[in-house]
Each structure stands twice: as structure tokens, then as C-alpha cells.
Design a protein around this motif. Structure first.
Motif, PDB file in Angstrom:
ATOM      1  N   ALA A  73      -0.281  14.432   9.791  1.00 36.32           N
ATOM      2  CA  ALA A  73       0.084  12.983   8.639  1.00 36.32           C
ATOM      3  C   ALA A  73      -0.576  13.649   7.690  1.00 36.32           C
ATOM      4  O   ALA A  73      -1.326  14.527   7.242  1.00 36.32           O
ATOM      5  CB  ALA A  73      -0.210  12.023   8.933  1.00 36.32           C
ATOM      6  N   GLU A  74       0.375  13.959   6.044  1.00 37.81           N
ATOM      7  CA  GLU A  74       0.244  14.621   5.355  1.00 37.81           C
ATOM      8  C   GLU A  74       0.420  13.808   3.553  1.00 37.81           C
ATOM      9  O   GLU A  74       0.140  13.712   2.471  1.00 37.81           O
ATOM     10  CB  GLU A  74       0.355  16.260   4.331  1.00 37.81           C
ATOM     11  N   SER A  75       1.415  12.572   3.753  1.00 38.05           N
ATOM     12  CA  SER A  75       1.457  12.023   3.102  1.00 38.05           C
ATOM     13  C   SER A  75       1.560  10.089   3.432  1.00 38.05           C
ATOM     14  O   SER A  75       1.706   9.749   4.509  1.00 38.05           O
ATOM     15  CB  SER A  75       3.546  11.831   3.409  1.00 38.05           C
ATOM     16  N   LEU A  76       1.227   9.532   1.974  1.00 33.64           N
ATOM     17  CA  LEU A  76       1.566   8.095   2.676  1.00 33.64           C
ATOM     18  C   LEU A  76       1.776   7.242   0.849  1.00 33.64           C
ATOM     19  O   LEU A  76       1.455   8.209  -0.035  1.00 33.64           O
ATOM     20  CB  LEU A  76       0.059   7.470   2.856  1.00 33.64           C
ATOM     21  N   PHE A  77       1.647   6.062   0.711  1.00 27.49           N
ATOM     22  CA  PHE A  77       1.990   5.443  -0.440  1.00 27.49           C
ATOM     23  C   PHE A  77       1.666   4.154  -0.453  1.00 27.49           C
ATOM     24  O   PHE A  77       1.400   3.525   0.669  1.00 27.49           O
ATOM     25  CB  PHE A  77       3.507   5.975  -1.158  1.00 27.49           C
ATOM     26  N   TYR A  78       1.775   2.616  -1.206  1.00 24.26           N
ATOM     27  CA  TYR A  78       1.326   1.528  -1.222  1.00 24.26           C
ATOM     28  C   TYR A  78       2.605   1.190  -1.819  1.00 24.26           C
ATOM     29  O   TYR A  78       3.096   1.426  -3.057  1.00 24.26           O
ATOM     30  CB  TYR A  78       0.195   1.291  -2.596  1.00 24.26           C
ATOM     31  N   LYS A  79       2.752  -0.293  -1.106  1.00 27.87           N
ATOM     32  CA  LYS A  79       3.487  -1.149  -1.254  1.00 27.87           C
ATOM     33  C   LYS A  79       3.213  -1.820  -0.720  1.00 27.87           C
ATOM     34  O   LYS A  79       3.079  -2.766  -0.071  1.00 27.87           O
ATOM     35  CB  LYS A  79       5.155  -0.538  -0.999  1.00 27.87           C
ATOM     36  N   ASP A  80       3.155  -3.221  -1.942  1.00 22.24           N
ATOM     37  CA  ASP A  80       3.301  -4.801  -1.189  1.00 22.24           C
ATOM     38  C   ASP A  80       1.654  -5.116  -0.633  1.00 22.24           C
ATOM     39  O   ASP A  80       2.992  -5.591   0.951  1.00 22.24           O
ATOM     40  CB  ASP A  80       4.913  -5.299  -1.263  1.00 22.24           C
TER      41      ASP A  80
END
Length: 288
Positions: free
Chosen positions: A152-159
Motif C-alpha cells: 500500500a502507498e495511499s491513505l487519507f483521513y475522513k470522519d
């Protein structure tokens, strides 16, 4: 030393050319410092004037604060090992999350996301909280070659959650990405699988970074040769809405993307094979 008028004209012509270069809608903002030649994660915190960046494995555990023109302003020493740092995200309080989940061989038992408290970012040496996780569908380390979907190389934050997009290491399925989520709090979790998506089958389709817009209505996935935009999705299955592809007329080792605002992205690429090492802007256009 006094430069001749001719040399000055050549110098300013070069700077002007750099600022005006355009690679299929990619506008060059800056040529990044050699300290960031292997940049793999970028995050722009809303209502700030700072871009945060990091390098991937083999580099020091450091966070770089840059101006929006690409100049390094500060370097934070993170008190954790850089096993394989791959992406950055932030929450509404300004806390930073470092994705140490690069897993090329699908062998890691120590996948972790490092949380940097926003109050500690004024320090030079920074302690972190560890958010450890496993994939619910990985039982062998490594799996058979045809089942190696756990890089994996990708993430983001939400809620209150961190969303992870995997990178396939399986031939003929390089464009496949699995979406998982885990709580954005210190702990040890089994990630929750949400859905899969397939872009194409070539290595250029590897998903190398992701982000969500400030208004939470747009999600982008980055590969070496394109941006995939997801809109009109329901809940957190970001793949169930409309999909728009933005191809680049420029292939390089693009490794990170972050929203500048709801319609504009910052993108970086690694310095490799005599090209890259740049900070770009990319406009999605008001239509989207």
C-alpha cells in the motif's frame, strides 16, 4: 561576483521557463530540494501555508515543512523508524498521520500508521502514537504470488477513520486496489474491507497516493500517468459513484497527491532516470 547582462538574461529566462512548463495540465511549481529526491507523501493542511512531505524507505525518519513554492522551511525528526513510509494525511485538528505500510514483498507483520500531534509539530524531535493494523484477508506472509495484494502507498483521513488503498503486486492485475478503513486512534486493529476497484493491468496503473477534498465530495487516486476522480459516492464506498479519468501527457514516478482546494491538486514525483523531483499543480476544473 557580478554577472554579465547576457548571463542574467539567460538565468531569468531559465526561471521563467521552469515556472511555465506544463506537462499535460501539470504545472511545475518548483524543483524540489535534493533532500526530497525520493518524496513519497505530501499533505497540505487546510487554512495553512505549509506543505508537509516525507521520503520513503532507506531515508531518515523526517517530516519536511515546505512553503507552497517548494522551499524547505523546517525539518522534524520523528522518533520512529522509517520502515517504508509511503503517504501522509491530516485531520481537522491538524494532526499528521504517517503511513508506514509499504509492503513490497507482502511479508510485513508490523504495518503501522504514526500519528503526530499538531501541538508537537513546533518541536524538533517528535514522539508519535502508533496505530497498528492487519488486513483481514491476509493469512500468509507472503501469500502466493497471484494473491499479493497487500502492499500500500495511499491513505487519507475522513470522519475519524483512516482509509487505505492497496497497491497490487500481481502481474496482469497491477491496477487493482482494495479499500480498507481503520480508526484514527492509537490501538491495534483488523482493518475493515470496503470494496475493490481495478484501473487497468499495466504497472503505470499502480495506485501510489490518494486524497479527499476539503468538502469531502471528491476522492482522487494517483498513478504514474493519470488521476482518477471519484464523485457522487455514497457513504465511504468511494468507488460506487461517478469516475472521471485525467490522463497526463507525462509519465514519471509520481508518488504523492494532496488537495490544495476543492478543485486544485498538488502532485510530486520522485527524482529517477534523469527526470522528476518536481512539485506540480493540477486543476480538476470547475465542472467537477
Amino acid at each position: 561576483m557580478i554577472l554579465s547582462m547576457k548571463k542574467l538574461l539567460i538565468f531569468f529566462s531559465f526561471i521563467s521557463l521552469l515556472n511555465c512548463q506544463n506537462y499535460g495540465q501539470l504545472k511545475v511549481v518548483a524543483n524540489l530540494s535534493k533532500s526530497l529526491k525520493e518524496v513519497s507523501g505530501t499533505e497540505f493542511i487546510e487554512n495553512s501555508d505549509v506543505l508537509w512531505m516525507l521520503n520513503d524507505s532507506g531515508n531518515k525518519p523526517q517530516l519536511f515543512a515546505l512553503s507552497t513554492k517548494g522551499k524547505i522551511k523546517k525539518v522534524l525528526e520523528i522518533q520512529a523508524k522509517n520502515h517504508d513510509w509511503e503517504d501522509l494525511t491530516s485531520d481537522l485538528e491538524g494532526n499528521i498521520y504517517i503511513a508506514d505500510f509499504g509492503n513490497n514483498d507482502n511479508t510485513r507483520h508490523d504495518l503501522v500508521i504514526l500519528k503526530v500531534n499538531h501541538q508537537d509539530m513546533l518541536k524538533k524531535n517528535v514522539e508519535v502514537q502508533k496505530i497498528k493494523f492487519t488486513y483481514p484477508d491476509q493469512t500468509k506472509f507472503p501469500p502466493k504470488k497471484r494473491k499479493r495484494f497487500f502492499d500500500a502507498e495511499s491513505l487519507f483521513y475522513k470522519d475519524g477513520y483512516l482509509y487505505i488503498f492497496t497497491k497490487s503486486r500481481v502481474k496482469k492485475y497491477y491496477g487493482k486496489t482494495n479499500l480498507y478503513k481503520i480508526p484514527a486512534e492509537k490501538g491495534n486493529y483488523e482493518a475493515e474491507f470496503i470494496e475493490s476497484f481495478n484501473t487497468c493491468n499495466d504497472m503505470e496503473c499502480w495506485i501510489t497516493s490518494a486524497d479527499i477534498s476539503p468538502n469531502k465530495k471528491k476522492v482522487v487516486l494517483l498513478s504514474h500517468d493519470k488521476i482518477l476522480l471519484f464523485t457522487d459516492f455514497k457513504g465511504d464506498n468511494f468507488f460506487n459513484g461517478n469516475i472521471t479519468e485525467f490522463p497526463f501527457n507525462h509519465i514519471s514516478q509520481k508518488e504523492s497527491v494532496t488537495f490544495k482546494d476543492n478543485n486544485t491538486l498538488y502532485i510530486t514525483d520522485e527524482k529517477a532516470h534523469g527526470k522528476g523531483g518536481m512539485l506540480y499543480e493540477f486543476s480538476l476544473g470547475k465542472k467537477y
